[in-house]
Scaffold this active site. Structure first.
Site, PDB file in Angstrom:
ATOM      1  N   ASP A 190       0.768  -1.203  -0.135  1.00  0.00           N
ATOM      2  CA  ASP A 190       0.073   0.089  -0.080  1.00  0.00           C
ATOM      3  C   ASP A 190       0.783   1.284   0.033  1.00  0.00           C
ATOM      4  O   ASP A 190       2.054   1.143   0.355  1.00  0.00           O
ATOM      5  CB  ASP A 190      -0.908  -0.152   1.378  1.00  0.00           C
ATOM      6  CG  ASP A 190      -1.978   1.135   1.202  1.00  0.00           C
ATOM      7  OD1 ASP A 190      -2.620   1.328   0.087  1.00  0.00           O
ATOM      8  OD2 ASP A 190      -1.939   2.021   2.061  1.00  0.00           O
ATOM      9  N   SER A 191       0.349   2.369  -0.457  1.00  0.00           N
ATOM     10  CA  SER A 191       1.109   3.734  -0.481  1.00  0.00           C
ATOM     11  C   SER A 191       1.435   4.147   0.973  1.00  0.00           C
ATOM     12  O   SER A 191       2.213   4.951   1.206  1.00  0.00           O
ATOM     13  CB  SER A 191       0.425   4.622  -1.252  1.00  0.00           C
ATOM     14  OG  SER A 191      -0.709   4.960  -0.456  1.00  0.00           O
ATOM     15  N   CYS A 215      -4.213  -1.321  -2.216  1.00  0.00           N
ATOM     16  CA  CYS A 215      -4.371  -0.196  -2.364  1.00  0.00           C
ATOM     17  C   CYS A 215      -5.016   0.337  -3.536  1.00  0.00           C
ATOM     18  O   CYS A 215      -4.794  -0.206  -4.793  1.00  0.00           O
ATOM     19  CB  CYS A 215      -2.667   0.437  -2.534  1.00  0.00           C
ATOM     20  SG  CYS A 215      -2.657   2.381  -3.205  1.00  0.00           S
ATOM     21  N   ASN A 216      -6.312   1.116  -3.538  1.00  0.00           N
ATOM     22  CA  ASN A 216      -7.302   1.317  -4.484  1.00  0.00           C
ATOM     23  C   ASN A 216      -6.607   1.984  -5.499  1.00  0.00           C
ATOM     24  O   ASN A 216      -6.757   1.556  -6.865  1.00  0.00           O
ATOM     25  CB  ASN A 216      -8.417   1.939  -4.077  1.00  0.00           C
ATOM     26  CG  ASN A 216      -9.364   1.218  -3.258  1.00  0.00           C
ATOM     27  OD1 ASN A 216     -10.116   0.520  -3.872  1.00  0.00           O
ATOM     28  ND2 ASN A 216      -9.367   1.064  -1.979  1.00  0.00           N
ATOM     29  N   TYR A 251      -0.585   8.542  -2.873  1.00  0.00           N
ATOM     30  CA  TYR A 251      -0.878   8.319  -4.461  1.00  0.00           C
ATOM     31  C   TYR A 251      -1.765   8.725  -4.939  1.00  0.00           C
ATOM     32  O   TYR A 251      -1.716   9.062  -6.171  1.00  0.00           O
ATOM     33  CB  TYR A 251      -0.821   6.675  -4.422  1.00  0.00           C
ATOM     34  CG  TYR A 251       0.710   5.912  -4.463  1.00  0.00           C
ATOM     35  CD1 TYR A 251       1.729   6.479  -3.656  1.00  0.00           C
ATOM     36  CD2 TYR A 251       0.681   4.657  -4.942  1.00  0.00           C
ATOM     37  CE1 TYR A 251       2.733   5.657  -3.637  1.00  0.00           C
ATOM     38  CE2 TYR A 251       2.062   3.982  -4.896  1.00  0.00           C
ATOM     39  CZ  TYR A 251       3.044   4.262  -4.198  1.00  0.00           C
ATOM     40  OH  TYR A 251       4.094   3.671  -4.072  1.00  0.00           O
ATOM     41  N   GLY A 252      -2.879   9.068  -4.316  1.00  0.00           N
ATOM     42  CA  GLY A 252      -4.347   9.392  -4.995  1.00  0.00           C
ATOM     43  C   GLY A 252      -4.082  10.533  -5.788  1.00  0.00           C
ATOM     44  O   GLY A 252      -4.958  10.581  -6.747  1.00  0.00           O
ATOM     45  N   CYS A 270     -12.169   2.524   0.133  1.00  0.00           N
ATOM     46  CA  CYS A 270     -10.652   3.143   0.551  1.00  0.00           C
ATOM     47  C   CYS A 270     -10.266   2.222   1.930  1.00  0.00           C
ATOM     48  O   CYS A 270     -11.273   2.406   2.709  1.00  0.00           O
ATOM     49  CB  CYS A 270     -10.798   4.658   0.771  1.00  0.00           C
ATOM     50  SG  CYS A 270      -9.480   5.219   1.562  1.00  0.00           S
ATOM     51  N   THR A 271      -9.153   2.007   1.935  1.00  0.00           N
ATOM     52  CA  THR A 271      -8.672   1.184   2.849  1.00  0.00           C
ATOM     53  C   THR A 271      -8.662   1.858   4.275  1.00  0.00           C
ATOM     54  O   THR A 271      -8.371   1.396   5.300  1.00  0.00           O
ATOM     55  CB  THR A 271      -7.454   0.342   2.754  1.00  0.00           C
ATOM     56  OG1 THR A 271      -6.436   1.483   2.200  1.00  0.00           O
ATOM     57  CG2 THR A 271      -7.585  -0.660   1.477  1.00  0.00           C
ATOM     58  N   HIS A 272      -8.601   3.192   4.185  1.00  0.00           N
ATOM     59  CA  HIS A 272      -8.702   4.029   5.494  1.00  0.00           C
ATOM     60  C   HIS A 272     -10.087   4.125   6.382  1.00  0.00           C
ATOM     61  O   HIS A 272     -10.076   3.957   7.368  1.00  0.00           O
ATOM     62  CB  HIS A 272      -8.247   5.508   5.507  1.00  0.00           C
ATOM     63  CG  HIS A 272      -6.960   5.685   5.250  1.00  0.00           C
ATOM     64  ND1 HIS A 272      -6.116   5.227   4.266  1.00  0.00           N
ATOM     65  CD2 HIS A 272      -5.900   6.260   5.988  1.00  0.00           C
ATOM     66  CE1 HIS A 272      -4.874   5.493   4.351  1.00  0.00           C
ATOM     67  NE2 HIS A 272      -4.893   6.348   5.501  1.00  0.00           N
ATOM     68  N   GLU A 280      -5.875   9.653   9.580  1.00  0.00           N
ATOM     69  CA  GLU A 280      -4.354   9.864  10.041  1.00  0.00           C
ATOM     70  C   GLU A 280      -3.995  10.720  11.070  1.00  0.00           C
ATOM     71  O   GLU A 280      -3.016  10.571  11.529  1.00  0.00           O
ATOM     72  CB  GLU A 280      -3.710  10.018   8.606  1.00  0.00           C
ATOM     73  CG  GLU A 280      -3.817   9.027   7.555  1.00  0.00           C
ATOM     74  CD  GLU A 280      -2.627   8.874   6.222  1.00  0.00           C
ATOM     75  OE1 GLU A 280      -2.126  10.104   6.273  1.00  0.00           O
ATOM     76  OE2 GLU A 280      -2.599   7.852   5.883  1.00  0.00           O
TER      77      GLU A 280
END
Length: 274
Positions: A8-9, A71-72, A40-41, A190-192, A156
Site C-alpha cells: 500500500d502507499s 491500495c485502490n 498516491y491518490g 478506501c482502505t482507511h 491519519e
C-alpha cells in the site's frame, strides 16, 4: 520464507492485511507501506505505475510468489499494466492481484435492489474504476459515487471521535443519498475508511448495508489460493507478519497499530527513485 506480499502507499492496506490474518492466519505476510511517497491518490498514472512496479520488484526479491496491491489507487492506475506488460517479462511464474476486481465481483450480490453507493477518495472516483468493473459483472446495477477527501486526513490525524469527523461524514452521506435515494448497500472503497465504520453506521439510514473492502478481498484471496495450488504451495506458512515502511518507522508503528488492530514493529526500507 516465501511470504504473501501486501502493498500500500501507506497504512490503509493494514486494514486489508488484518482481514487476511483473521481469515488465513497460517500464512506468512510481508507488508510494505510506501509512506515516504504517499499519498498516491493525487499522482499521475505514470508515477503511480513507476512507484508500484518498483515495490512489486522488491517483493519479488523477497521471494514472494504472490503480491496483493491493497491500495485502490495502485489497483486502479498500475495493476493492469504490471499484469499485462511487466509480469510476462520479469516474473511469468508470479502473480500480482489488486483490490478492485475481487470487490466488484461480489458487491452486486450484497444489494437487494441493485443500487450501490461507493465512498472513495477523489482519485478513485475520478478513475471510474468501480462503476466500470461493477458493470462488467452486474450490467444493470446503478452505481453512485461520492468522493470524501477529508476522511483520510481525519483518520491519519486520529480525529475519528471528533465533531469534525461527524460533520464530514454526515455531509458526504447526505450528498451520496441525494444522488441515489434508493441506495441499499454502501461500499467503503478506501482502505482507511474501516476505521470510521462505527461512525458511518451511526449516520446511515437504518436498513442500509455497509460493506468493508477488506472482508471481500480476504474471502476472494481464500478462493484464489484454492484455485491456484501452484501459487499456494509456494507460500510459506509460519503464521508470521513482517512490516516495512519507506518513511519513519516510529510514525508507521504508532499509526499502523490503529489500522492493523495490534502492535506493529516495522523496519525502514530505502527505495531510490528510478
Amino acid at each position: 520464507m516465501a511470504p504473501i506480499g501486501v502493498f500500500d502507499s501507506g497504512y490503509g492496506g493494514l486494514t486489508v492485511l488484518r482481514e487476511f490474518v483473521k481469515l488465513l492466519p497460517q500464512y506468512d505476510y510481508l507488508y510494505l507501506g510506501d509512506n515516504g511517497r504517499a499519498p498516491y491518490g493525487n499522482r499521475s498514472f505514470e508515477t503511480v505505475y513507476e512507484y508500484t512496479l518498483q515495490c512489486v520488484e522488491w517483493f519479488f526479491q523477497q521471494d514472494c510468489a504472490l503480491v496483493i496491491l491493497a491500495c485502490n489507487t495502485a489497483s486502479a492506475k498500475a495493476l493492469r499494466t504490471i499484469q499485462q506488460n511487466d509480469l510476462p517479462e520479469i516474473a511469468p511464474d508470479r502473480r500480482v492481484l489488486g483490490v478492485i476486481r475481487p470487490t466488484t465481483e461480489v458487491i452486486g450480490s450484497c444489494s437487494e435492489n441493485g443500487e450501490i453507493g461507493i465512498l472513495a477518495t477523489r482519485g478513485t472516483v475520478l478513475s471510474e474504476s468501480y462503476p466500470i468493473e461493477i458493470h462488467k459483472f452486474f450490467p444493470d446495477m446503478r452505481v453512485y459515487q461520492e468522493a470524501c477527501p477529508m476522511w483520510v486526513p481525519i483518520v491519519e490525524n486520529n480525529e475519528i471521535d471528533t465533531p469534525g469527523a461527524d460533520f464530514f461524514i454526515k455531509k458526504n452521506l447526505h450528498s451520496l443519498f441525494h444522488k441515489g435515494p434508493g441506495i441499499d448497500t454502501v461500499l467503503l472503497a478506501c482502505t482507511h475508511y474501516p476505521l470510521l465504520k462505527d461512525k458511518i453506521q451511526e449516520h446511515l439510514p437504518i436498513d442500509v448495508k455497509l460493506v468493508s473492502q477488506g472482508e471481500l478481498v480476504a474471502s476472494s484471496l481464500t478462493g484464489y489460493l484454492l484455485r491456484h495450488p501452484e501459487i499456494e504451495q509456494r507460500c510459506s506458512k509460519n503464521g508470521q507478519q513482517q512490516f516495512f515502511t519507506t518513511d519513519s518507522t516510529e510514525d508507521f508503528d504508532s499509526h499502523g497499530s490503529l489500522f492493523f488492530g495490534a502492535p506493529v514493529k516495522s523496519r525502514y526500507l530505502e527505495l531510490k527513485n528510478h
